[in-house]
Design a protein around this motif. Structure first.
Motif, PDB file in Angstrom:
ATOM      1  N   VAL A 149      42.379  52.260  48.949  1.00 32.55           N
ATOM      2  CA  VAL A 149      43.642  51.518  48.941  1.00 32.55           C
ATOM      3  C   VAL A 149      43.390  50.036  48.702  1.00 32.55           C
ATOM      4  N   THR A 150      42.322  49.510  49.313  1.00 33.41           N
ATOM      5  CA  THR A 150      41.979  48.094  49.123  1.00 33.41           C
ATOM      6  C   THR A 150      41.670  47.796  47.668  1.00 33.41           C
ATOM      7  N   MET A 151      40.869  48.655  47.040  1.00 35.31           N
ATOM      8  CA  MET A 151      40.481  48.416  45.646  1.00 35.31           C
ATOM      9  C   MET A 151      41.670  48.578  44.707  1.00 35.31           C
ATOM     10  N   VAL A 152      42.516  49.546  44.962  1.00 35.29           N
ATOM     11  CA  VAL A 152      43.712  49.719  44.128  1.00 35.29           C
ATOM     12  C   VAL A 152      44.617  48.501  44.278  1.00 35.29           C
ATOM     13  N   GLY A 153      44.679  47.948  45.492  1.00 35.38           N
ATOM     14  CA  GLY A 153      45.445  46.725  45.710  1.00 35.38           C
ATOM     15  C   GLY A 153      44.902  45.566  44.896  1.00 35.38           C
ATOM     16  N   ILE A 154      43.565  45.462  44.818  1.00 33.93           N
ATOM     17  CA  ILE A 154      42.934  44.415  44.006  1.00 33.93           C
ATOM     18  C   ILE A 154      43.283  44.625  42.534  1.00 33.93           C
ATOM     19  N   VAL A 155      43.277  45.877  42.090  1.00 28.47           N
ATOM     20  CA  VAL A 155      43.608  46.196  40.698  1.00 28.47           C
ATOM     21  C   VAL A 155      45.019  45.705  40.362  1.00 28.47           C
ATOM     22  N   PHE A 156      45.982  46.015  41.212  1.00 27.89           N
ATOM     23  CA  PHE A 156      47.369  45.625  40.949  1.00 27.89           C
ATOM     24  C   PHE A 156      47.544  44.116  41.074  1.00 27.89           C
ATOM     25  N   LEU A 157      46.802  43.481  41.976  1.00 34.11           N
ATOM     26  CA  LEU A 157      46.877  42.028  42.112  1.00 34.11           C
ATOM     27  C   LEU A 157      46.391  41.349  40.831  1.00 34.11           C
ATOM     28  N   VAL A 158      45.272  41.816  40.294  1.00 34.74           N
ATOM     29  CA  VAL A 158      44.725  41.233  39.068  1.00 34.74           C
ATOM     30  C   VAL A 158      45.657  41.482  37.890  1.00 34.74           C
ATOM     31  N   ALA A 159      46.242  42.686  37.824  1.00 33.93           N
ATOM     32  CA  ALA A 159      47.174  42.997  36.739  1.00 33.93           C
ATOM     33  C   ALA A 159      48.366  42.050  36.778  1.00 33.93           C
ATOM     34  N   PRO A 190      29.900  43.179  45.045  1.00 36.57           N
ATOM     35  CA  PRO A 190      30.481  42.450  43.909  1.00 36.57           C
ATOM     36  C   PRO A 190      30.645  43.338  42.678  1.00 36.57           C
ATOM     37  N   ASP A 191      29.776  44.361  42.540  1.00 41.04           N
ATOM     38  CA  ASP A 191      29.882  45.283  41.401  1.00 41.04           C
ATOM     39  C   ASP A 191      31.218  46.025  41.434  1.00 41.04           C
ATOM     40  N   LEU A 192      31.569  46.512  42.620  1.00 45.18           N
ATOM     41  CA  LEU A 192      32.830  47.247  42.769  1.00 45.18           C
ATOM     42  C   LEU A 192      34.025  46.321  42.579  1.00 45.18           C
ATOM     43  N   THR A 193      33.914  45.105  43.095  1.00 44.48           N
ATOM     44  CA  THR A 193      35.003  44.138  42.940  1.00 44.48           C
ATOM     45  C   THR A 193      35.252  43.834  41.470  1.00 44.48           C
ATOM     46  N   GLN A 194      34.170  43.643  40.705  1.00 41.45           N
ATOM     47  CA  GLN A 194      34.343  43.333  39.285  1.00 41.45           C
ATOM     48  C   GLN A 194      34.880  44.531  38.512  1.00 41.45           C
ATOM     49  N   ALA A 195      34.485  45.742  38.920  1.00 38.72           N
ATOM     50  CA  ALA A 195      35.026  46.938  38.267  1.00 38.72           C
ATOM     51  C   ALA A 195      36.536  47.021  38.488  1.00 38.72           C
ATOM     52  N   ALA A 196      36.974  46.757  39.723  1.00 34.71           N
ATOM     53  CA  ALA A 196      38.414  46.762  40.017  1.00 34.71           C
ATOM     54  C   ALA A 196      39.118  45.659  39.232  1.00 34.71           C
ATOM     55  N   TYR A 197      38.452  44.512  39.114  1.00 36.66           N
ATOM     56  CA  TYR A 197      39.022  43.401  38.347  1.00 36.66           C
ATOM     57  C   TYR A 197      39.224  43.790  36.886  1.00 36.66           C
ATOM     58  N   ARG A 198      38.234  44.440  36.306  1.00 41.13           N
ATOM     59  CA  ARG A 198      38.309  44.807  34.888  1.00 41.13           C
ATOM     60  C   ARG A 198      39.420  45.825  34.639  1.00 41.13           C
ATOM     61  N   VAL A 199      39.623  46.741  35.585  1.00 42.17           N
ATOM     62  CA  VAL A 199      40.691  47.736  35.433  1.00 42.17           C
ATOM     63  C   VAL A 199      42.050  47.037  35.400  1.00 42.17           C
ATOM     64  N   GLY A 200      42.282  46.144  36.366  1.00 43.75           N
ATOM     65  CA  GLY A 200      43.562  45.448  36.418  1.00 43.75           C
ATOM     66  C   GLY A 200      43.780  44.516  35.250  1.00 43.75           C
ATOM     67  N   ASP A 201      42.719  43.832  34.833  1.00 42.90           N
ATOM     68  CA  ASP A 201      42.836  42.871  33.747  1.00 42.90           C
ATOM     69  C   ASP A 201      43.139  43.550  32.416  1.00 42.90           C
ATOM     70  N   SER A 202      42.434  44.634  32.129  1.00 46.19           N
ATOM     71  CA  SER A 202      42.597  45.292  30.827  1.00 46.19           C
ATOM     72  C   SER A 202      43.936  46.021  30.706  1.00 46.19           C
ATOM     73  N   SER A 203      44.477  46.481  31.836  1.00 40.86           N
ATOM     74  CA  SER A 203      45.689  47.301  31.780  1.00 40.86           C
ATOM     75  C   SER A 203      46.932  46.520  31.376  1.00 40.86           C
ATOM     76  N   SER A 204      46.999  45.236  31.752  1.00 43.89           N
ATOM     77  CA  SER A 204      48.225  44.467  31.477  1.00 43.89           C
ATOM     78  C   SER A 204      48.057  43.452  30.354  1.00 43.89           C
ATOM     79  N   ASN A 205      46.952  43.520  29.624  1.00 40.50           N
ATOM     80  CA  ASN A 205      46.730  42.556  28.537  1.00 40.50           C
ATOM     81  C   ASN A 205      47.840  42.606  27.487  1.00 40.50           C
ATOM     82  N   ILE A 206      48.248  43.809  27.121  1.00 39.16           N
ATOM     83  CA  ILE A 206      49.157  43.969  25.994  1.00 39.16           C
ATOM     84  C   ILE A 206      50.589  43.577  26.334  1.00 39.16           C
ATOM     85  N   ILE A 207      50.892  43.337  27.617  1.00 35.92           N
ATOM     86  CA  ILE A 207      52.270  42.969  27.968  1.00 35.92           C
ATOM     87  C   ILE A 207      52.376  41.529  28.453  1.00 35.92           C
ATOM     88  N   THR A 208      51.302  40.749  28.360  1.00 31.11           N
ATOM     89  CA  THR A 208      51.388  39.352  28.762  1.00 31.11           C
ATOM     90  C   THR A 208      51.448  38.447  27.540  1.00 31.11           C
TER      91      THR A 208
END
Length: 274
Positions: A149-159, A190-208
Motif C-alpha cells: 500500500v505504501t509503494m502504491v501510494g508513492i506511485v500515485f503521488l509521483v503520477a 532506494p531501489d524499490l523507491t526508484q522503481a515505484a517512482y518510475r512506474v508513477g512517472d511513466s504512467s502520466s507522461n502522456i497526459i501532462t
C-alpha cells in the motif's frame, strides 16, 4: 474522429530503395559485430569487464560503469554507418548537425537541472530534508500500512506530481532527497523507491501538458485532425494512462511479493539482507 488534415502535410512514406536496403543491412551487421566483440570480452578468462572475482553481475564490475557509453556506441556507430552508406551523410558536418538536432530536445532538462541544483543546495543547507524524512517516516509508521500500500501510494503521488513537473530527471532531483531517506527509515530500499517512482512517472507522461514533447505530439495530431488541442489529446490518452498506472502498480507489487529481483545487485529491503 474524422481526418481533415492536409494531405501535403501528412508524413510521406517513400519507397525503400536498394541503397536504403544496403544501408540497413550494413548498419545491422555493424551492430552485430559490436555485440559479438562485447560478448567475447565478457566471456574470456580475466575479462576486463568483470570484477576482481570474475563476476559480471556485480555492481563493482567495470561493465556497470560502461552502460551509458555502450548504449551510445551501439546506436551512434550503426547510425553513422547507415547515414554514409545511404548517402544521408556526406561528411562529418552532417553527423554533427544530426546530433545537434537530436540534442535540441534536451534544452528543457538543462534549464530545469540548473534550477534544481540551486534548490538541492538550498534544501540541503536548510536541513528541511532531514526533518521531513524523520517526520514523514514517523507518520507513515504510525499509519501501519502494508509495504504494498505504501509503494502504491508513492506511485500515485509521483503520477500526480508529474502533472506539474514534466522532466523526469528534474522531478527525481526534487523529491528524492525526501522520499529516499524517509522510506529507508521504514526499511524500504532506494531501489524499490526508484522503481515505484518510475512506474508513477511513466504512467502520466502522456497526459501532462508540461511534458517537453507534448506540443510536438499535438502538432503531429493536427496533421491528421486540425482541431486537435491539449484537451483532445489528454481526453484520448487518459484511459491509457489510468490503465498503465494500475497495471504497472500490480506488476510492481507482484514482483515484490514473488521476490523477483528488480535488477542486478538490487534489493527490496534496507539494509539489504546478506
Amino acid at each position: 474522429m474524422p481526418i481533415d488534415g492536409d494531405q501535403e502535410d501528412m508524413p510521406q512514406l517513400d519507397d525503400v530503395t536498394p541503397q536504403d536496403k544496403k544501408a540497413f543491412k550494413t548498419a545491422v551487421m555493424t551492430m552485430l559485430a559490436g555485440a559479438a566483440l562485447l560478448t567475447y570480452l565478457a566471456v574470456i578468462d580475466q575479462s576486463p569487464l568483470a570484477d576482481s572475482e570474475g563476476n559480471l553481475a556485480s555492481v563493482t564490475a567495470p561493465i556497470f560503469g560502461m552502460i551509458v557509453p555502450l548504449i551510445f556506441l551501439f546506436f551512434v556507430v550503426p547510425g553513422i554507418v547507415h547515414g554514409f552508406v545511404a548517402k544521408t551523410f556526406t561528411n562529418s558536418q552532417d553527423v554533427i548537425k544530426a546530433m545537434s538536432t537530436a540534442m535540441e530536445g534536451m534544452a528543457y532538462y538543462i534549464v530545469m537541472a540548473f534550477f534544481c541544483a540551486l534548490f538541492i543546495k538550498a534544501f540541503g543547507d536548510s536541513q528541511l530534508g532531514t526533518l521531513l524524512s524523520v517526520k514523514g517516516a514517523t507518520f507513515l509508521a504510525s499509519l501501519e500500512l502494508s509495504g504494498g500500500v505504501t509503494m502504491v501510494g508513492i506511485v500515485f503521488l509521483v503520477a500526480f506530481i508529474n502533472l506539474f513537473v514534466g522532466s523526469s530527471s528534474a522531478k527525481w532531483a526534487l523529491i528524492s532527497p525526501i522520499l529516499v531517506p524517509m522510506l529507508m527509515q521504514l526499511g524500504y530500499s532506494p531501489d524499490l523507491t526508484q522503481a515505484a517512482y518510475r512506474v508513477g512517472d511513466s504512467s502520466s507522461n502522456i497526459i501532462t501538458p508540461l511534458l517537453p514533447y507534448f506540443p510536438l505530439i499535438v502538432l503531429y495530431c493536427q496533421r491528421y485532425v486540425k482541431s486537435t488541442g491539449i484537451g483532445t489529446l489528454v481526453s484520448m490518452m487518459l484511459p491509457y494512462s489510468i490503465a498503465l498506472l494500475v497495471i504497472w502498480s500490480i506488476f510492481l507489487v507482484l514482483y515484490w511479493t514473488l521476490g523477483i529481483p528488480l535488477g542486478f545487485g538490487s534489493s527490496y529491503a534496507y539494509p539489504a539482507a546478506g
